[in-house]
Design a protein around this motif. Structure first.
Motif, PDB file in Angstrom:
ATOM      1  N   LEU A 139       6.595 -25.199   7.557  1.00 55.20           N
ATOM      2  CA  LEU A 139       6.192 -24.058   6.741  1.00 55.20           C
ATOM      3  C   LEU A 139       7.384 -23.398   6.049  1.00 55.20           C
ATOM      4  O   LEU A 139       7.287 -22.989   4.888  1.00 55.20           O
ATOM      5  N   GLN A 143       8.395 -25.225   2.925  1.00 57.81           N
ATOM      6  CA  GLN A 143       7.404 -25.022   1.867  1.00 57.81           C
ATOM      7  C   GLN A 143       7.603 -23.662   1.192  1.00 57.81           C
ATOM      8  O   GLN A 143       7.605 -23.564  -0.039  1.00 57.81           O
ATOM      9  N   LEU A 148      -0.613 -17.587   2.983  1.00 59.99           N
ATOM     10  CA  LEU A 148       0.263 -17.619   4.154  1.00 59.99           C
ATOM     11  C   LEU A 148      -0.342 -16.840   5.319  1.00 59.99           C
ATOM     12  O   LEU A 148      -0.266 -17.271   6.474  1.00 59.99           O
ATOM     13  N   HIS A 196      -2.739 -18.820   7.153  1.00 57.48           N
ATOM     14  CA  HIS A 196      -2.256 -20.135   7.585  1.00 57.48           C
ATOM     15  C   HIS A 196      -1.969 -20.183   9.090  1.00 57.48           C
ATOM     16  O   HIS A 196      -2.440 -21.076   9.797  1.00 57.48           O
ATOM     17  N   GLY A 203       3.013 -17.812   9.355  1.00 57.28           N
ATOM     18  CA  GLY A 203       2.675 -17.480   7.978  1.00 57.28           C
ATOM     19  C   GLY A 203       2.520 -15.980   7.779  1.00 57.28           C
ATOM     20  O   GLY A 203       2.915 -15.434   6.743  1.00 57.28           O
TER      21      GLY A 203
END
Length: 210
Positions: free
Chosen positions: A41, A44, A62, A65, A69
């Motif tokens: 994550l 990303q 997010l 997520h 996140g």
């Protein structure tokens, strides 16, 4: 199994209920711990920051997520603020998430079914419930003893109640305590890892890390 329950008597039922709740909590946390902090994550989000693609839609994505996140989303909402403000928001979100990991929020007041505090309570109380069953069995044993002689069937039932409840109390308590300690340690490790990744995000946003 039914014959064992019948031999153990009614004191076994609280232990059976405790064992079902314990297994529910253990299964829940074994499943959810893998979803708390996905390893890819940060990379990303880093790409989003570099590309200038951070917007309200990405932040909302997010939040849904994972727990990590949510921490990143708290930071990205304050990218235009100072480093200190951004870090304070991340730390506040991290404290809330640390609590939610141990006691997840469920609807209809069912949070106790997946709470680590409940698992710890079961680990502590199960031997006492087993001891309670043992006492009930001993009472039945002494109740079966009469001056004219005791009933073998009643004596055998009292012994069964005492032994089965003692064993069941330990069977429930030992795995519950092992997993409770494991999950608490795992939760602390995950929170530390999320804090470290959040610090990296702050450094990336403020140009202190590539």
């Amino acid at each position: 199994m039914l014959s064992i329950i019948q031999a153990a008597g009614w004191p076994i039922w609280p232990l059976i209920i405790a064992s079902v709740i314990s297994l529910t909590i253990i299964g829940w946390h074994l499943w959810t711990f893998n979803l708390i902090a996905p390893k890819d994550l940060l990379s990303q989000v880093q790409q989003w920051v570099k590309q200038g693609a951070v917007n309200a839609e990405k932040v909302a994505q997010l939040e849904k997520h994972s727990y990590l996140g949510q921490i990143f989303a708290a930071g990205l909402r304050n990218t235009k603020s100072s480093r200190e403000v951004m870090q304070e928001e991340i730390e506040e979100t991290g404290r809330r998430i640390a609590h939610e990991i141990e006691q997840p929020r469920l609807k209809y007041g069912l949070s106790f079914l997946v709470s680590l505090n409940t698992l710890g309570t079961i680990a502590s109380v199960s031997p006492l419930l087993g001891l309670f069953g043992t006492v009930i069995g001993m009472v039945e044993i002494f109740g079966a003893l009469r001056p004219s002689g005791g009933s073998p069937a009643e004596l055998a039932h009292g012994i069964s109640v005492a032994l089965y409840n003692t064993a069941m109390g330990l069977i429930v308590a030992i795995p519950s305590m092992i997993f409770y300690r494991y999950f608490r340690a795992r939760a602390e490790t995950l929170v530390l890892e999320m804090e470290q990744q959040a610090i990296k995000l702050v450094q990336i946003v403020h140009g202190e890390r590539k």
